[in-house]
Design an enzyme around this catalytic site. Structure first.
Site, PDB file in Angstrom:
ATOM      1  N   THR A 129       1.761   0.147  -9.559  1.00  0.00           N
ATOM      2  CA  THR A 129       1.096  -1.121  -9.250  1.00  0.00           C
ATOM      3  C   THR A 129      -0.319  -1.038  -9.812  1.00  0.00           C
ATOM      4  O   THR A 129      -0.894   0.048  -9.859  1.00  0.00           O
ATOM      5  CB  THR A 129       1.045  -1.298  -7.717  1.00  0.00           C
ATOM      6  OG1 THR A 129       2.365  -1.571  -7.265  1.00  0.00           O
ATOM      7  CG2 THR A 129       0.130  -2.424  -7.286  1.00  0.00           C
ATOM      8  N   ASP A 146       3.034  -5.692   0.098  1.00  0.00           N
ATOM      9  CA  ASP A 146       1.675  -5.989   0.581  1.00  0.00           C
ATOM     10  C   ASP A 146       0.788  -6.679  -0.452  1.00  0.00           C
ATOM     11  O   ASP A 146      -0.176  -7.355  -0.096  1.00  0.00           O
ATOM     12  CB  ASP A 146       0.992  -4.677   0.983  1.00  0.00           C
ATOM     13  CG  ASP A 146       0.938  -3.693  -0.189  1.00  0.00           C
ATOM     14  OD1 ASP A 146       1.940  -3.582  -0.933  1.00  0.00           O
ATOM     15  OD2 ASP A 146      -0.099  -3.044  -0.382  1.00  0.00           O
ATOM     16  N   GLY A 151       1.003   1.434  -2.787  1.00  0.00           N
ATOM     17  CA  GLY A 151       1.807   2.358  -1.978  1.00  0.00           C
ATOM     18  C   GLY A 151       2.970   1.637  -1.331  1.00  0.00           C
ATOM     19  O   GLY A 151       3.422   0.596  -1.834  1.00  0.00           O
ATOM     20  N   GLY A 179       4.517  -0.778   0.535  1.00  0.00           N
ATOM     21  CA  GLY A 179       4.003  -2.072   0.957  1.00  0.00           C
ATOM     22  C   GLY A 179       4.226  -2.421   2.425  1.00  0.00           C
ATOM     23  O   GLY A 179       3.347  -3.005   3.069  1.00  0.00           O
TER      24      GLY A 179
HETATM   25  N1  ASP Z   1       2.573  -1.792  -2.774  1.00  0.00           N
HETATM   26  C1  ASP Z   1       3.570  -2.195  -3.713  1.00  0.00           C
HETATM   27  C2  ASP Z   1       4.702  -2.851  -2.965  1.00  0.00           C
HETATM   28  O1  ASP Z   1       5.071  -2.399  -1.918  1.00  0.00           O
HETATM   29  C3  ASP Z   1       4.119  -1.076  -4.512  1.00  0.00           C
HETATM   30  C4  ASP Z   1       3.102  -0.112  -5.064  1.00  0.00           C
HETATM   31  O2  ASP Z   1       1.929  -0.231  -4.811  1.00  0.00           O
HETATM   32  O3  ASP Z   1       3.486   0.800  -5.781  1.00  0.00           O
HETATM   33  O4  ASP Z   1       5.257  -3.807  -3.450  1.00  0.00           O
END
Ligand code: ASP
Length: 342
Positions: A211, A242, A263, A265
């Protein structure tokens, strides 16, 4: 009578002259306390600060050197782009949008080109942007054909009366706004396909890495945050994380800080991570670093992910509880660094 007039005339002359004399006396003082001009020529720089991320997660330390260098080069290029904009006086909002657009086009990261695959072998993209001046924000989710989700999020903020548009409605808004569209397969990359195949074999939603996000303080003292993602590999049922949820993965407030998260989410939504960090600063008087440490290390669990943040005083925090986080930071004092692990 003649003699009585003398002192009166003298008194009147003094009364008239006094304000003029007083003004003349104060004039040099006024010059001394007037704001200094030309500070730039004397070497004084108006503070600005920038932090970026390209995702957090289990990034093996034995990542092949060539791959590691590719990530570092891309982070450096994104950081340079943002640094140059802020140094020239661009707004934090324009800067975070431009940096995230750049990273959305890089197939290394899980945003735009290179986004992870859903369970059905497609891509559904989410993004959000927020302006710390007035808390105005825009978010989009479940996009299938928009090349730059972050720019559509900005259009939601500036050209619609709403904050959050999803799915077919967001696609219809993209048509009205005439933003660049691509077929869904355009986002495909072989790496992400392999990740889906592995996740399907394990029948699990795989935690992704990659992300992207940017947060900035500009020379006008304004904060902004932007985040963009493909979400989690093998996601289904219209799952949203998130990133587009204001206050969870993205938040900016001139009173405190700008935050972009990455991370797992679901965890970041439960703990409204980005807003929680801001609230700890606003209500409990914590510094950005203290607030981010508290939330990432004490509320979340190991391997959940991390955040980047910039505070109104220009301080930067890059905090994660996973093995690594692709990240970078630059500021007006000359800081410029990109890192993956410690
Ligand atoms: N936070 C993102 C999600 O859950 C994924 C990521 O940050 O790698 O969609």
């Amino acid at each position: 009578m003649k003699t009585a007039r003398g002192p009166l005339v003298l008194f009147a002359v003094l009364c008239l002259a006094f304000p003029l004399l007083a003004a003349a006396w104060q004039a040099p003082l006024a010059v001394e306390v007037a704001p200094q001009t030309g500070e730039a020529e004397k070497g004084a720089v108006t503070p600005w600060a920038l932090a970026i991320h390209g995702g957090a997660g289990t990034i093996p330390k034995d990542l092949p050197a060539q791959e590691r260098d590719q990530y570092l080069a891309s982070l450096r290029a994104a950081l340079e782009l943002g640094r140059d904009m802020l140094a020239k006086g661009s707004s934090s909002l324009d800067t975070v949008e431009a940096v995230v657009r750049f990273l959305e086009d890089d197939p290394l990261f899980n945003a735009g080109k290179g986004a992870v695959f859903t369970h059905d072998g497609k891509h559904e993209l989410d993004a959000a942007i927020m302006d710390g001046r007035d808390l105005s924000c825009g978010a989009v989710a479940g996009l299938k054909t928009v090349r730059h989700p972050i720019s559509l999020a900005r259009l939601v903020k500036e050209s619609s009366p709403h904050v959050f548009l999803v799915g077919d409605g967001a696609e219809a808004f993209a048509t009205e706004m005439k933003v660049e569209r691509v077929p869904n397969e355009w986002f495909d990359t072989p790496n992400r396909r392999a990740q889906l195949d592995a996740a399907l074999r394990q029948e699990a939603e795989a935690k992704p890495k990659g992300t992207v996000g940017a947060v900035a303080l500009d020379q006008q003292g304004n904060l902004a945050a932007a985040t963009s993602t493909g979400g989690m590999t093998n996601k289904r049922w219209g799952r949203l994380g998130d990133v587009p949820v204001i206050g969870a993965g993205t938040y900016a407030n001139n009173r405190t800080c700008a935050i972009s998260a990455t991370g797992w989410g679901e965890k970041f939504i439960r703990h409204t991570v980005a807003h929680d960090i801001s609230a700890l600063m606003e209500y409990a008087g914590l510094t950005l670093q203290q607030a981010a440490d508290r939330v990432i290390h004490e509320k979340l669990e190991k391997d959940d992910g991390g955040v980047i943040g910039v505070a109104r005083d220009g301080s930067i925090a890059l905090v994660f509880n996973s093995a690594g986080m692709y990240r970078g930071a630059a500021d007006s004092k000359g800081r410029f660094d990109v890192k993956i692990w410690e």
